[in-house]
Design an enzyme around this catalytic site. Sequence first.
Site, PDB file in Angstrom:
ATOM      1  N   VAL A 141      57.427  43.413  14.370  1.00 45.80           N
ATOM      2  CA  VAL A 141      57.754  43.393  13.258  1.00 45.80           C
ATOM      3  C   VAL A 141      58.019  41.869  12.364  1.00 45.80           C
ATOM      4  O   VAL A 141      59.189  42.011  13.170  1.00 45.80           O
ATOM      5  CB  VAL A 141      58.198  44.696  12.040  1.00 45.80           C
ATOM      6  N   CYS A 156      76.346  68.499  17.225  1.00 44.21           N
ATOM      7  CA  CYS A 156      75.697  68.275  17.808  1.00 44.21           C
ATOM      8  C   CYS A 156      75.113  66.980  18.197  1.00 44.21           C
ATOM      9  O   CYS A 156      74.615  67.130  16.927  1.00 44.21           O
ATOM     10  CB  CYS A 156      75.090  69.843  17.255  1.00 44.21           C
ATOM     11  N   MET A 185      80.932  81.147  19.969  1.00 43.95           N
ATOM     12  CA  MET A 185      81.105  79.749  20.127  1.00 43.95           C
ATOM     13  C   MET A 185      82.080  78.895  18.852  1.00 43.95           C
ATOM     14  O   MET A 185      82.473  79.121  17.989  1.00 43.95           O
ATOM     15  CB  MET A 185      79.933  78.278  19.564  1.00 43.95           C
ATOM     16  N   HIS A 186      83.114  78.440  20.707  1.00 49.08           N
ATOM     17  CA  HIS A 186      84.623  77.811  20.028  1.00 49.08           C
ATOM     18  C   HIS A 186      84.122  76.754  19.515  1.00 49.08           C
ATOM     19  O   HIS A 186      83.662  75.365  20.534  1.00 49.08           O
ATOM     20  CB  HIS A 186      86.145  78.015  21.338  1.00 49.08           C
ATOM     21  N   TYR A 220      87.934  85.761  32.276  1.00 50.62           N
ATOM     22  CA  TYR A 220      88.274  86.139  31.327  1.00 50.62           C
ATOM     23  C   TYR A 220      89.667  87.482  31.542  1.00 50.62           C
ATOM     24  O   TYR A 220      88.987  88.157  32.288  1.00 50.62           O
ATOM     25  CB  TYR A 220      88.149  86.481  29.869  1.00 50.62           C
ATOM     26  N   CYS A 255      72.479  69.828  26.362  1.00 50.93           N
ATOM     27  CA  CYS A 255      73.812  68.475  27.238  1.00 50.93           C
ATOM     28  C   CYS A 255      74.926  68.874  27.047  1.00 50.93           C
ATOM     29  O   CYS A 255      76.210  68.119  27.670  1.00 50.93           O
ATOM     30  CB  CYS A 255      73.500  67.056  26.361  1.00 50.93           C
ATOM     31  N   GLY A 314      72.817  51.206  19.578  1.00 51.21           N
ATOM     32  CA  GLY A 314      72.929  49.942  21.103  1.00 51.21           C
ATOM     33  C   GLY A 314      72.205  48.544  19.973  1.00 51.21           C
ATOM     34  O   GLY A 314      73.039  48.024  20.703  1.00 51.21           O
ATOM     35  N   ASP A 334      57.668  49.839  15.649  1.00 50.94           N
ATOM     36  CA  ASP A 334      58.567  49.963  16.905  1.00 50.94           C
ATOM     37  C   ASP A 334      57.543  48.846  17.490  1.00 50.94           C
ATOM     38  O   ASP A 334      55.814  49.119  17.712  1.00 50.94           O
ATOM     39  CB  ASP A 334      58.942  51.309  17.525  1.00 50.94           C
ATOM     40  N   GLN A 390      77.235  67.585  24.753  1.00 49.95           N
ATOM     41  CA  GLN A 390      77.930  66.348  24.478  1.00 49.95           C
ATOM     42  C   GLN A 390      78.920  66.862  23.277  1.00 49.95           C
ATOM     43  O   GLN A 390      80.026  66.216  23.414  1.00 49.95           O
ATOM     44  CB  GLN A 390      77.065  64.932  24.557  1.00 49.95           C
ATOM     45  N   ARG A 431      80.966  92.278  26.035  1.00 55.61           N
ATOM     46  CA  ARG A 431      80.419  91.363  26.985  1.00 55.61           C
ATOM     47  C   ARG A 431      80.460  91.661  28.237  1.00 55.61           C
ATOM     48  O   ARG A 431      82.104  91.713  27.990  1.00 55.61           O
ATOM     49  CB  ARG A 431      80.429  89.810  26.179  1.00 55.61           C
ATOM     50  N   HIS A 435      83.824  80.803  34.493  1.00 54.15           N
ATOM     51  CA  HIS A 435      84.330  79.714  34.597  1.00 54.15           C
ATOM     52  C   HIS A 435      85.042  78.704  35.590  1.00 54.15           C
ATOM     53  O   HIS A 435      84.315  77.388  35.750  1.00 54.15           O
ATOM     54  CB  HIS A 435      85.495  79.497  33.602  1.00 54.15           C
ATOM     55  N   GLU A 436      85.055  79.184  36.305  1.00 55.44           N
ATOM     56  CA  GLU A 436      85.596  78.945  37.483  1.00 55.44           C
ATOM     57  C   GLU A 436      84.926  78.836  38.396  1.00 55.44           C
ATOM     58  O   GLU A 436      84.636  78.000  39.784  1.00 55.44           O
ATOM     59  CB  GLU A 436      86.445  79.215  38.397  1.00 55.44           C
ATOM     60  N   GLU A 450      82.510  86.152  32.055  1.00 57.05           N
ATOM     61  CA  GLU A 450      83.129  84.622  32.447  1.00 57.05           C
ATOM     62  C   GLU A 450      84.945  84.542  32.698  1.00 57.05           C
ATOM     63  O   GLU A 450      84.696  83.512  32.816  1.00 57.05           O
ATOM     64  CB  GLU A 450      83.462  83.889  30.567  1.00 57.05           C
TER      65      GLU A 450
HETATM   66  P1  NAP Z   1      77.160  52.468  31.171  1.00 53.96           P
HETATM   67  O1  NAP Z   1      77.575  53.676  31.255  1.00 53.96           O
HETATM   68  O2  NAP Z   1      78.556  50.687  30.458  1.00 53.96           O
HETATM   69  O3  NAP Z   1      77.105  51.366  32.781  1.00 53.96           O
HETATM   70  C1  NAP Z   1      77.334  50.184  33.618  1.00 53.96           C
HETATM   71  C2  NAP Z   1      77.599  49.906  34.558  1.00 53.96           C
HETATM   72  O4  NAP Z   1      77.047  49.185  35.052  1.00 53.96           O
HETATM   73  C3  NAP Z   1      79.010  50.788  35.652  1.00 53.96           C
HETATM   74  O5  NAP Z   1      78.556  51.966  36.697  1.00 53.96           O
HETATM   75  C4  NAP Z   1      79.833  49.292  35.758  1.00 53.96           C
HETATM   76  O6  NAP Z   1      80.355  49.769  36.891  1.00 53.96           O
HETATM   77  C5  NAP Z   1      78.563  48.383  35.479  1.00 53.96           C
HETATM   78  N1  NAP Z   1      77.977  46.812  34.957  1.00 53.96           N
HETATM   79  C6  NAP Z   1      79.212  47.237  34.558  1.00 53.96           C
HETATM   80  N2  NAP Z   1      79.266  45.286  33.865  1.00 53.96           N
HETATM   81  C7  NAP Z   1      78.602  45.019  35.323  1.00 53.96           C
HETATM   82  C8  NAP Z   1      77.995  43.994  36.239  1.00 53.96           C
HETATM   83  N3  NAP Z   1      78.477  42.978  35.305  1.00 53.96           N
HETATM   84  N4  NAP Z   1      77.598  43.593  36.716  1.00 53.96           N
HETATM   85  C9  NAP Z   1      77.426  44.618  38.014  1.00 53.96           C
HETATM   86  N5  NAP Z   1      78.082  46.237  37.373  1.00 53.96           N
HETATM   87  C10 NAP Z   1      78.362  45.760  36.460  1.00 53.96           C
HETATM   88  O7  NAP Z   1      75.779  52.047  30.992  1.00 53.96           O
HETATM   89  P2  NAP Z   1      74.492  53.136  31.803  1.00 53.96           P
HETATM   90  O8  NAP Z   1      74.598  52.840  32.980  1.00 53.96           O
HETATM   91  O9  NAP Z   1      73.370  51.903  31.284  1.00 53.96           O
HETATM   92  O10 NAP Z   1      74.395  53.704  30.423  1.00 53.96           O
HETATM   93  C11 NAP Z   1      75.263  54.201  28.920  1.00 53.96           C
HETATM   94  C12 NAP Z   1      73.240  54.213  28.799  1.00 53.96           C
HETATM   95  O11 NAP Z   1      72.607  55.856  29.758  1.00 53.96           O
HETATM   96  C13 NAP Z   1      73.157  54.796  27.386  1.00 53.96           C
HETATM   97  O12 NAP Z   1      71.787  53.979  26.622  1.00 53.96           O
HETATM   98  C14 NAP Z   1      73.676  56.429  27.515  1.00 53.96           C
HETATM   99  O13 NAP Z   1      72.447  56.598  25.872  1.00 53.96           O
HETATM  100  C15 NAP Z   1      72.574  56.256  28.319  1.00 53.96           C
HETATM  101  N6  NAP Z   1      73.123  57.893  29.410  1.00 53.96           N
HETATM  102  C16 NAP Z   1      73.982  58.428  28.987  1.00 53.96           C
HETATM  103  C17 NAP Z   1      74.460  59.522  29.910  1.00 53.96           C
HETATM  104  C18 NAP Z   1      75.719  60.546  29.659  1.00 53.96           C
HETATM  105  O14 NAP Z   1      75.753  61.244  30.213  1.00 53.96           O
HETATM  106  N7  NAP Z   1      76.650  60.493  28.237  1.00 53.96           N
HETATM  107  C19 NAP Z   1      73.665  59.940  31.095  1.00 53.96           C
HETATM  108  C20 NAP Z   1      72.556  59.354  31.111  1.00 53.96           C
HETATM  109  C21 NAP Z   1      72.447  58.054  29.887  1.00 53.96           C
HETATM  110  P3  NAP Z   1      81.211  48.708  36.906  1.00 53.96           P
HETATM  111  O15 NAP Z   1      81.476  47.314  35.843  1.00 53.96           O
HETATM  112  O16 NAP Z   1      82.621  49.442  37.854  1.00 53.96           O
HETATM  113  O17 NAP Z   1      80.663  47.960  38.005  1.00 53.96           O
HETATM  114 FE1  SF4 Z   2      75.496  71.190  22.369  1.00 51.03          FE
HETATM  115 FE2  SF4 Z   2      73.787  70.180  20.320  1.00 51.03          FE
HETATM  116 FE3  SF4 Z   2      74.063  69.549  23.026  1.00 51.03          FE
HETATM  117 FE4  SF4 Z   2      73.247  71.776  22.220  1.00 51.03          FE
HETATM  118  S1  SF4 Z   2      72.426  69.692  21.524  1.00 51.03           S
HETATM  119  S2  SF4 Z   2      74.348  70.746  23.886  1.00 51.03           S
HETATM  120  S3  SF4 Z   2      74.700  72.299  20.431  1.00 51.03           S
HETATM  121  S4  SF4 Z   2      74.996  68.726  21.511  1.00 51.03           S
END
Ligand code: NAP
Ligand code: SF4
Length: 677
Positions: A451, A356, A29-30, A169, A340, A654, A406, A342, A217, A255-256, A167
């Site tokens: 709570v 991670c 992994m890079h 390369y 993910c 959040g 909770d 991410q 590989r 990769h492509e 991959e």
């Molecule tokens: P978000 O990414 O902030 O997207 C909100 C969407 O709502 C945007 O498309 C925005 O676009 C629209 N919006 C904002 N204000 C608005 C308003 N007043 N009226 C109408 N539309 C409005 O929020 P989210 O989709 O809720 O995602 C955030 C959450 O998703 C997090 O909890 C995260 O953990 C989770 N999540 C993340 C990923 C990821 O890939 N990172 C994937 C799935 C879930 P416009 O402002 O252009 O309309």
């Molecule tokens: Fe990368 Fe961690 Fe997501 Fe696995 S869980 S894909 S290592 S960020």
Amino acid sequence: MPHSQFPHLLAPLDLGFTTLRNRVLMGSMHTGLEELGDWDRIATYYADRAKGGAALIVTGGMSPSPEGGVAASAAGLFSDQDIANHAIVTKRVHENGGRIAMQILHAGRYAYNPACVAPSAIKSPISPFVPKELDDAGIEKQIGDFVTAAKNAKKAGYDGIEVMGSEGYFINQFIVTHTNKRKDRWGGSYQNRIRLAVEVVRRCREAVGTDFIIIYRLSMIDLIPNGSTFEEVVELAQAIEKAGATIINTGIGWHEARVPTIATSVPRRAFSWVTKRLMGKVSIPIITSNRINTPDVAESVLAEGCADMVSMARPFLADAEFVKKAETGRANLIAPCIACNQACLDHTFGGKISTCLVNPRACYETELSLAPARGTKTIAIVGTGPAGLATAVAAAGLGHNVTLFDRAAEIGGQLNMAKVIPGKEEFRGLVEYYAAEIVDRGIELHLSTDVDVETLKPFDEIVIATGVTPRDPQIPGQDGANVLSYIDVLRNGAPVGKRVAIIGAGGIGFDVAEFLVQDGESPTVDLELWKREWGVGDPRITPGGLAADGPRPDAPARQVTLLQRKSTKLGKGLGKTTGWIHRAALKMKNVKMVGGVNYERIDDKGLHISFGEARENPTLIEVDNVVLCAGQISARGLADTLIAEGLTPHVIGGADVAAELDAKRAINQGVRLAATF
Ligand code: NAP
Ligand code: SF4
């Protein structure tokens, strides 16, 4: 003795001149660490994985030459100082019982470098530079660079090298006609096109002697048009064995390629069938790879004879102790890689150090210490989403007495919505992991509990991780019976009609769209269905393994329109390496994506929109339901009450900042907070 639960995984592997302690390879992994030059940090990162039980580690790709690195600045092993630096790493890995091989990666036309070189001057679709076509002397120079890198790796104390031949390369670019149009001894016939691969391995072996691991590989399924046939793959594997390789590792897809190969929506062990076909065709060990992320999956792959060894890369970012926990009957306490991308690949491609999502200590081991605390505190944490759970596990690990509260009847918060999305099944494992940690670490858990301040007052530290609530988009008519929130759909199982408009195209809007177009089994848990959807065929039938009749997705379960007010491309904010997959998946299901809209009103006919500042082109989208996914705001009520009472809670996740929140930020913040207790 191997633990009885994973006898194949934990069995040693005899390589003749040396024996590996088990069947687990930590794949390359890079991470970006090598380019930073903090060698104690790099050594600690690898040493932790050796200590955690990986039998053989492969480093991130090291450049054999400036023109061959993934970028001009890519790390390589060029000077005596480089060799001395790498020796720090190999020594620390050996001290911790591991073995380590250095990957030599020549990127060819994938190099982000105007000086890049390739068999033919054909630009790749994922790179801005047209590569220079090498002449015969140029090719000889590149082979010489591989050999020098191999010799330097040996000097630095590595146990071996991995020659990156897959991959898409440099070496892979010679192998297929798609990228090799040469007419000399390096092009044309298959024997000519594999000459580079064979010569690199042969000359590296000659240079390093017998008692040194050489992994090759090999791209077993290219997933591009005009890739290798399976007969060619077998021929190459046999030639590579003859050239002196010790082990053959599996590469999947260039990769492509427009087929996802490691994302979370790819079924587990989706490509072990490809490796299995090579078993018995060569006499050296074969490693399989891609979407193997638990000891159970790894064990079954080996037990079914798909390979002699298993490569896992990202799982070692998620948990350095993967093997050790499997060995000691604690597999349920392995922090799972949810695939993910991410915090690992998305970081790499964003020019950031990899880490991670589930383990923010990955690559930050020297900075983010979770050494046992000086004293024992009582810690109350309100909220069992990712932020609260991560804080709880880390704080309890430090020896503190942790109590979790909770309002909900189950732990997980928003993770519970993610886990029902087709293609996000891995989130189930993440929630199960936290549940196991809660039991193992003796964390007191109070679910279905609202709570109050008096309950929290006696604790030494109070952590508020109460998450978010949906934003109110204030659209006229949103109180109608045909309007639902994402919570109604994903958590409460509200019935949804056949025609749907989704307001908001963030992470949740995309997730809801994927949820609504899919009925029945998710392709992620049905390999044949997934292969059909993405057009993965058989390399025995079509060269490269793409299905001759292309992707054949099932018809969408619903007709979905996804909307946003911004006029930018929908899904622009999704993950760098996975956004294209989400967009492609929805496109396959005919989801309409509409940007630049104003939401005028909702009535029983559907959603009325207009476009642009002048509110032009009024349009009715006729739908049965409108689903609101308009983002979220912090749920801070309890935090504000505590502050008003003179208390000083830590507000995280959040509840702290809702904008663009994701589990990566929440978990990172939680673990870093715990480290301060
Ligand atoms: P978000 O990414 O902030 O997207 C909100 C969407 O709502 C945007 O498309 C925005 O676009 C629209 N919006 C904002 N204000 C608005 C308003 N007043 N009226 C109408 N539309 C409005 O929020 P989210 O989709 O809720 O995602 C955030 C959450 O998703 C997090 O909890 C995260 O953990 C989770 N999540 C993340 C990923 C990821 O890939 N990172 C994937 C799935 C879930 P416009 O402002 O252009 O309309
Ligand atoms: Fe990368 Fe961690 Fe997501 Fe696995 S869980 S894909 S290592 S960020």
